[in-house]
Design a protein around this motif. Sequence first.
Motif, short mmCIF file in Angstrom:
data_model
loop_
_atom_site.label_atom_id
_atom_site.label_comp_id
_atom_site.label_asym_id
_atom_site.label_seq_id
_atom_site.Cartn_x
_atom_site.Cartn_y
_atom_site.Cartn_z
N GLY A 1 -39.74 11.88 -29.99
CA GLY A 1 -41.10 12.43 -29.92
C GLY A 1 -42.04 11.43 -29.27
O GLY A 1 -42.79 10.74 -29.96
N ALA A 2 -41.97 11.33 -27.96
CA ALA A 2 -42.77 10.36 -27.21
C ALA A 2 -44.21 10.83 -27.03
O ALA A 2 -44.48 12.02 -26.97
CB ALA A 2 -42.13 10.10 -25.85
N ASN A 3 -45.12 9.88 -26.96
CA ASN A 3 -46.55 10.12 -26.68
C ASN A 3 -47.25 10.93 -27.76
O ASN A 3 -48.15 11.70 -27.46
CB ASN A 3 -46.73 10.79 -25.31
CG ASN A 3 -46.25 9.90 -24.19
OD1 ASN A 3 -46.58 8.72 -24.15
ND2 ASN A 3 -45.43 10.45 -23.31
N VAL B 1 -40.32 9.32 -34.58
CA VAL B 1 -40.49 10.76 -34.43
C VAL B 1 -39.36 11.28 -33.56
O VAL B 1 -39.11 10.75 -32.47
CB VAL B 1 -41.85 11.11 -33.81
CG1 VAL B 1 -41.99 12.62 -33.63
CG2 VAL B 1 -43.00 10.56 -34.65
N LEU B 2 -38.68 12.31 -34.05
CA LEU B 2 -37.60 12.94 -33.31
C LEU B 2 -37.89 14.41 -33.12
O LEU B 2 -38.14 15.13 -34.10
CB LEU B 2 -36.27 12.76 -34.04
CG LEU B 2 -35.81 11.31 -34.17
CD1 LEU B 2 -34.66 11.20 -35.14
CD2 LEU B 2 -35.43 10.75 -32.82
N ASN B 3 -37.89 14.86 -31.89
CA ASN B 3 -38.08 16.26 -31.55
C ASN B 3 -36.70 16.91 -31.67
O ASN B 3 -35.89 16.86 -30.75
CB ASN B 3 -38.64 16.37 -30.13
CG ASN B 3 -38.82 17.79 -29.67
OD1 ASN B 3 -38.14 18.70 -30.13
ND2 ASN B 3 -39.72 17.98 -28.73
N ILE C 1 -49.73 5.31 -30.44
CA ILE C 1 -49.04 6.39 -29.75
C ILE C 1 -47.58 6.02 -29.67
O ILE C 1 -47.24 4.88 -29.31
CB ILE C 1 -49.62 6.62 -28.34
CG1 ILE C 1 -51.07 7.07 -28.44
CG2 ILE C 1 -48.79 7.64 -27.56
CD1 ILE C 1 -51.75 7.28 -27.12
N THR C 2 -46.71 6.96 -30.00
CA THR C 2 -45.29 6.67 -29.96
C THR C 2 -44.84 6.38 -28.53
O THR C 2 -45.32 6.97 -27.57
CB THR C 2 -44.46 7.82 -30.55
OG1 THR C 2 -44.75 9.03 -29.83
CG2 THR C 2 -44.76 8.02 -32.03
N ASN C 3 -43.88 5.47 -28.43
CA ASN C 3 -43.34 5.10 -27.12
C ASN C 3 -42.26 6.09 -26.69
O ASN C 3 -42.07 7.12 -27.33
CB ASN C 3 -42.83 3.66 -27.15
CG ASN C 3 -41.70 3.44 -28.15
OD1 ASN C 3 -41.02 4.37 -28.57
ND2 ASN C 3 -41.49 2.19 -28.54
N ASP C 4 -41.55 5.77 -25.61
CA ASP C 4 -40.53 6.68 -25.08
C ASP C 4 -39.39 6.91 -26.06
O ASP C 4 -38.66 7.89 -25.95
CB ASP C 4 -39.97 6.14 -23.76
CG ASP C 4 -40.97 6.25 -22.63
OD1 ASP C 4 -41.95 7.02 -22.76
OD2 ASP C 4 -40.78 5.56 -21.61
N LYS D 1 -51.30 18.39 -30.87
CA LYS D 1 -51.59 17.81 -29.55
C LYS D 1 -50.29 17.47 -28.81
O LYS D 1 -50.22 17.60 -27.59
CB LYS D 1 -52.47 16.57 -29.70
CG LYS D 1 -53.86 16.88 -30.19
CD LYS D 1 -54.66 15.61 -30.42
CE LYS D 1 -56.00 15.93 -31.03
NZ LYS D 1 -56.78 14.73 -31.35
N TYR D 2 -49.31 17.02 -29.56
CA TYR D 2 -48.00 16.69 -28.96
C TYR D 2 -47.39 17.94 -28.31
O TYR D 2 -46.98 17.90 -27.15
CB TYR D 2 -47.07 16.13 -30.05
CG TYR D 2 -45.63 16.02 -29.63
CD1 TYR D 2 -45.21 14.97 -28.83
CD2 TYR D 2 -44.70 16.95 -30.05
CE1 TYR D 2 -43.88 14.86 -28.44
CE2 TYR D 2 -43.37 16.85 -29.66
CZ TYR D 2 -42.96 15.80 -28.87
OH TYR D 2 -41.65 15.70 -28.49
N TRP D 3 -47.33 19.04 -29.07
CA TRP D 3 -46.74 20.27 -28.52
C TRP D 3 -47.59 20.84 -27.40
O TRP D 3 -47.06 21.36 -26.41
CB TRP D 3 -46.51 21.30 -29.63
CG TRP D 3 -45.40 20.91 -30.55
CD1 TRP D 3 -45.51 20.53 -31.86
CD2 TRP D 3 -44.00 20.85 -30.24
NE1 TRP D 3 -44.28 20.23 -32.37
CE2 TRP D 3 -43.33 20.41 -31.41
CE3 TRP D 3 -43.26 21.10 -29.09
CZ2 TRP D 3 -41.95 20.24 -31.44
CZ3 TRP D 3 -41.87 20.93 -29.13
CH2 TRP D 3 -41.24 20.51 -30.29
#
Length: 137
Positions: free
Chosen positions: A40-42, A31-33, A64-67, A93-95
């Motif tokens: 895209g962590a956590n 995941v990339l923000n 859950i995605t890591n750092d 939830k991420y945002w």
Amino acid sequence: MNRLQHIRCHMLAYKNMNIATTLSSPLTTHVLNTAKGVPGANMTISLHRLNPISSEWYLLTTGITNDDGRCPGLITKESFIAGVYKIRFETGKYWDALGETCFYPYVEVIFTISDPSQKYHVPLLLSRFSFSTYKGS
């Protein structure tokens, strides 16, 4: 997502650099923000497989995605069979955790695996108001 699964995902992420040999999942995600230019962590994700007879989705795993925006060990080679899969990304939830609002409360990426002997990579490029994905290698 229970606490043990959360801890497992984080422990796997920080394991030594030999992780590729000890955890060779045939399916990976990243995941990339893109709005902030960071991983895209956590972010909570879940992997499902469609039952072709009942047309019901079965939960295979959560994480859950890591750092680095990854969640190693999504599925074992033994459990990875031909079929239709879905990765659900809990983007709302991420945002929320970042103190921001978004348009998409979650993103579901549905794809077909016809040759489970191959490796598949399903990245998610994400901003608050858009997302994209593609079949990576």
